[in-house]
Scaffold this motif. Sequence first.
Motif, PDB file in Angstrom:
ATOM      1  N   ASN A 121       0.832  -1.209   0.000  1.00 48.63           N
ATOM      2  CA  ASN A 121       0.000   0.000   0.000  1.00 48.63           C
ATOM      3  C   ASN A 121       0.863   1.254   0.000  1.00 48.63           C
ATOM      4  O   ASN A 121       0.564   2.232  -0.702  1.00 48.63           O
ATOM      5  N   ALA A 122       1.940   1.246   0.779  1.00 45.74           N
ATOM      6  CA  ALA A 122       2.837   2.400   0.806  1.00 45.74           C
ATOM      7  C   ALA A 122       3.428   2.649  -0.564  1.00 45.74           C
ATOM      8  O   ALA A 122       3.498   3.791  -1.033  1.00 45.74           O
ATOM      9  N   ALA A 123       3.850   1.573  -1.225  1.00 48.69           N
ATOM     10  CA  ALA A 123       4.411   1.713  -2.569  1.00 48.69           C
ATOM     11  C   ALA A 123       3.392   2.324  -3.524  1.00 48.69           C
ATOM     12  O   ALA A 123       3.735   3.152  -4.378  1.00 48.69           O
ATOM     13  N   ARG A 124       2.150   1.932  -3.386  1.00 46.77           N
ATOM     14  CA  ARG A 124       1.102   2.461  -4.259  1.00 46.77           C
ATOM     15  C   ARG A 124       0.801   3.931  -3.953  1.00 46.77           C
ATOM     16  O   ARG A 124       0.583   4.728  -4.863  1.00 46.77           O
ATOM     17  N   GLN A 125       0.810   4.296  -2.684  1.00 40.16           N
ATOM     18  CA  GLN A 125       0.444   5.662  -2.307  1.00 40.16           C
ATOM     19  C   GLN A 125       1.494   6.688  -2.721  1.00 40.16           C
ATOM     20  O   GLN A 125       1.181   7.877  -2.824  1.00 40.16           O
ATOM     21  N   ILE A 126       2.723   6.242  -2.965  1.00 39.78           N
ATOM     22  CA  ILE A 126       3.778   7.191  -3.333  1.00 39.78           C
ATOM     23  C   ILE A 126       4.175   7.051  -4.802  1.00 39.78           C
ATOM     24  O   ILE A 126       5.244   7.500  -5.201  1.00 39.78           O
ATOM     25  N   GLY A 127       3.303   6.459  -5.602  1.00 36.05           N
ATOM     26  CA  GLY A 127       3.521   6.460  -7.046  1.00 36.05           C
ATOM     27  C   GLY A 127       3.344   7.860  -7.599  1.00 36.05           C
ATOM     28  O   GLY A 127       2.549   8.656  -7.079  1.00 36.05           O
ATOM     29  N   ASP A 128       4.071   8.197  -8.664  1.00 38.48           N
ATOM     30  CA  ASP A 128       3.985   9.540  -9.250  1.00 38.48           C
ATOM     31  C   ASP A 128       2.562   9.903  -9.652  1.00 38.48           C
ATOM     32  O   ASP A 128       2.118  11.034  -9.435  1.00 38.48           O
ATOM     33  N   ASP A 129       1.851   8.960 -10.251  1.00 36.01           N
ATOM     34  CA  ASP A 129       0.495   9.271 -10.712  1.00 36.01           C
ATOM     35  C   ASP A 129      -0.438   9.567  -9.545  1.00 36.01           C
ATOM     36  O   ASP A 129      -1.242  10.499  -9.595  1.00 36.01           O
ATOM     37  N   THR A 130      -0.311   8.786  -8.469  1.00 31.44           N
ATOM     38  CA  THR A 130      -1.162   9.007  -7.304  1.00 31.44           C
ATOM     39  C   THR A 130      -0.840  10.325  -6.618  1.00 31.44           C
ATOM     40  O   THR A 130      -1.751  11.077  -6.239  1.00 31.44           O
ATOM     41  N   LEU A 131       0.428  10.638  -6.457  1.00 33.23           N
ATOM     42  CA  LEU A 131       0.811  11.895  -5.818  1.00 33.23           C
ATOM     43  C   LEU A 131       0.326  13.097  -6.630  1.00 33.23           C
ATOM     44  O   LEU A 131      -0.179  14.075  -6.077  1.00 33.23           O
ATOM     45  N   GLN A 132       0.488  13.022  -7.956  1.00 29.48           N
ATOM     46  CA  GLN A 132       0.036  14.137  -8.790  1.00 29.48           C
ATOM     47  C   GLN A 132      -1.481  14.267  -8.746  1.00 29.48           C
ATOM     48  O   GLN A 132      -2.023  15.371  -8.670  1.00 29.48           O
ATOM     49  N   ARG A 133      -2.168  13.141  -8.781  1.00 25.91           N
ATOM     50  CA  ARG A 133      -3.632  13.175  -8.737  1.00 25.91           C
ATOM     51  C   ARG A 133      -4.124  13.732  -7.394  1.00 25.91           C
ATOM     52  O   ARG A 133      -5.054  14.540  -7.347  1.00 25.91           O
ATOM     53  N   ASN A 134      -3.480  13.317  -6.306  1.00 25.08           N
ATOM     54  CA  ASN A 134      -3.879  13.799  -4.988  1.00 25.08           C
ATOM     55  C   ASN A 134      -3.563  15.277  -4.793  1.00 25.08           C
ATOM     56  O   ASN A 134      -4.141  15.933  -3.924  1.00 25.08           O
ATOM     57  N   ALA A 135      -2.635  15.783  -5.606  1.00 19.14           N
ATOM     58  CA  ALA A 135      -2.306  17.208  -5.546  1.00 19.14           C
ATOM     59  C   ALA A 135      -3.202  18.026  -6.467  1.00 19.14           C
ATOM     60  O   ALA A 135      -2.987  19.226  -6.650  1.00 19.14           O
ATOM     61  N   GLY A 136      -4.202  17.368  -7.069  1.00 20.35           N
ATOM     62  CA  GLY A 136      -5.146  18.071  -7.932  1.00 20.35           C
ATOM     63  C   GLY A 136      -4.653  18.253  -9.350  1.00 20.35           C
ATOM     64  O   GLY A 136      -5.173  19.100 -10.082  1.00 20.35           O
ATOM     65  N   ARG A 137      -3.674  17.470  -9.758  1.00 19.02           N
ATOM     66  CA  ARG A 137      -3.129  17.578 -11.101  1.00 19.02           C
ATOM     67  C   ARG A 137      -3.532  16.376 -11.944  1.00 19.02           C
ATOM     68  O   ARG A 137      -3.845  15.300 -11.420  1.00 19.02           O
ATOM     69  N   VAL A 138      -3.487  16.558 -13.241  1.00 16.88           N
ATOM     70  CA  VAL A 138      -3.662  15.435 -14.154  1.00 16.88           C
ATOM     71  C   VAL A 138      -2.301  14.761 -14.289  1.00 16.88           C
ATOM     72  O   VAL A 138      -1.309  15.431 -14.597  1.00 16.88           O
ATOM     73  N   PRO A 139      -2.189  13.460 -14.006  1.00 18.20           N
ATOM     74  CA  PRO A 139      -0.896  12.787 -14.094  1.00 18.20           C
ATOM     75  C   PRO A 139      -0.232  12.989 -15.457  1.00 18.20           C
ATOM     76  O   PRO A 139      -0.870  12.831 -16.496  1.00 18.20           O
ATOM     77  N   SER A 140       1.041  13.355 -15.429  1.00 16.24           N
ATOM     78  CA  SER A 140       1.815  13.611 -16.650  1.00 16.24           C
ATOM     79  C   SER A 140       2.982  12.639 -16.705  1.00 16.24           C
ATOM     80  O   SER A 140       4.019  12.879 -16.062  1.00 16.24           O
ATOM     81  N   PRO A 141       2.838  11.525 -17.413  1.00 11.08           N
ATOM     82  CA  PRO A 141       3.864  10.480 -17.427  1.00 11.08           C
ATOM     83  C   PRO A 141       5.260  10.969 -17.778  1.00 11.08           C
ATOM     84  O   PRO A 141       6.254  10.436 -17.255  1.00 11.08           O
ATOM     85  N   HIS A 142       5.383  11.984 -18.655  1.00  9.12           N
ATOM     86  CA  HIS A 142       6.720  12.421 -19.043  1.00  9.12           C
ATOM     87  C   HIS A 142       7.455  13.116 -17.889  1.00  9.12           C
ATOM     88  O   HIS A 142       8.680  13.286 -17.944  1.00  9.12           O
ATOM     89  N   THR A 143       6.716  13.486 -16.836  1.00  9.02           N
ATOM     90  CA  THR A 143       7.349  14.112 -15.677  1.00  9.02           C
ATOM     91  C   THR A 143       7.639  13.117 -14.562  1.00  9.02           C
ATOM     92  O   THR A 143       8.267  13.476 -13.563  1.00  9.02           O
ATOM     93  N   PHE A 144       7.197  11.881 -14.699  1.00 11.36           N
ATOM     94  CA  PHE A 144       7.394  10.881 -13.651  1.00 11.36           C
ATOM     95  C   PHE A 144       8.890  10.624 -13.448  1.00 11.36           C
ATOM     96  O   PHE A 144       9.648  10.480 -14.414  1.00 11.36           O
ATOM     97  N   THR A 145       9.291  10.530 -12.186  1.00  9.28           N
ATOM     98  CA  THR A 145      10.681  10.226 -11.859  1.00  9.28           C
ATOM     99  C   THR A 145      10.819   9.007 -10.956  1.00  9.28           C
ATOM    100  O   THR A 145      11.932   8.564 -10.683  1.00  9.28           O
ATOM    101  N   HIS A 146       9.681   8.466 -10.476  1.00  9.13           N
ATOM    102  CA  HIS A 146       9.741   7.353  -9.538  1.00  9.13           C
ATOM    103  C   HIS A 146       8.889   6.156  -9.947  1.00  9.13           C
ATOM    104  O   HIS A 146       9.049   5.076  -9.385  1.00  9.13           O
ATOM    105  N   GLY A 147       8.002   6.341 -10.910  1.00  7.20           N
ATOM    106  CA  GLY A 147       7.159   5.249 -11.352  1.00  7.20           C
ATOM    107  C   GLY A 147       5.736   5.375 -10.856  1.00  7.20           C
ATOM    108  O   GLY A 147       5.455   6.074  -9.882  1.00  7.20           O
ATOM    109  N   THR A 148       4.832   4.699 -11.526  1.00  4.28           N
ATOM    110  CA  THR A 148       3.426   4.742 -11.143  1.00  4.28           C
ATOM    111  C   THR A 148       3.190   3.877  -9.907  1.00  4.28           C
ATOM    112  O   THR A 148       4.041   3.071  -9.496  1.00  4.28           O
ATOM    113  N   SER A 149       2.025   4.034  -9.336  1.00  9.24           N
ATOM    114  CA  SER A 149       1.661   3.223  -8.169  1.00  9.24           C
ATOM    115  C   SER A 149       1.710   1.740  -8.503  1.00  9.24           C
ATOM    116  O   SER A 149       2.213   0.924  -7.718  1.00  9.24           O
ATOM    117  N   GLU A 150       1.185   1.376  -9.656  1.00 10.05           N
ATOM    118  CA  GLU A 150       1.186  -0.029 -10.068  1.00 10.05           C
ATOM    119  C   GLU A 150       2.608  -0.543 -10.234  1.00 10.05           C
ATOM    120  O   GLU A 150       2.940  -1.663  -9.806  1.00 10.05           O
TER     121      GLU A 150
END
Length: 284
Positions: free
Chosen positions: A229-258
């Motif tokens: 669960n921790a790994a999923r909660q700190i995925g780039d897509d989840t963090l960006q979404r929780n910050a009110g942003r649309v996930p932008s894969p080209h900006t990911f530096t750590h990987g998606t939650s999955e």
Amino acid sequence: MQWRGRRGSQNIEDRRSRSGGRAGGIAVGGGSVGLLAIVVIGYFLGVDLTPLLNDQSMQNTGGGEITAADEEAAQFVSVTLADTEDVWATVFREQLGETYTPAALVLYKGVTQSPCGGASGATGPFYCPGDRKVYLDTDFFVAMERQLGAGGDFAAAYVVAHEIGHHVQDELGILSQANAARGSSSEADANAISVRIELQADCFAGIWARHAEAQFGSIEAGDMNEAVNAARQIGDDTLQRNAGRVPSPHTFTHGTSEQRSRWFQTGHDSGQLESCDTFAAERL
């Protein structure tokens, strides 16, 4: 996770009593210079909090007295670090025929400095190749539970194990090669390399979890779910979404939650270094 009463590491550098409101002569935390430090240090983070920098609850509150909760968290980190030392000594010996050199872990409260830049509560824990140390403010564990939805002692242990995973990469010569490649790449390509680095550290954390379970019998029911669960909660897509942003894969530096949860699981399922070669993987 059964950790109380067990051996702690001798490789702890406790700076909590001398942490303060400034690091390296530069104010770190809420100001523009502090945000710059976070961006500069961001690559080394196991948890990239930059999408949440506008959330005041994630900002550093600065120093303060060391509480009983702080001391318990420090003891927990010490035991977890000791476990990583024992596990990686075994893995290096059995799988590589080599000797593992442990990393030091710097505990701080508020802010401190490192060769990689200023560290504060907003940067999250990180590994610095400049001095081969992990930097950790244990208040981050509180933020994990309250702001990121990743509570539990084994979730916290996963974070420590992930940062030590970067040290393992350093020991194997992987981190320096990847950094060199990033330095000569475009921003998009550098981000893609960073993702592979981070996912490999997640995989190494999974190896640690498997061997810790076998060597110490310290893993309890529900622990693996906490880590995944921790790994999923700190995925780039989840963090960006929780910050009110649309996930932008080209900006990911750590990987998606999955990806982060899957590579952690891969390391746990195999227990083998060779299974964590994210740089050769066609599918991340």
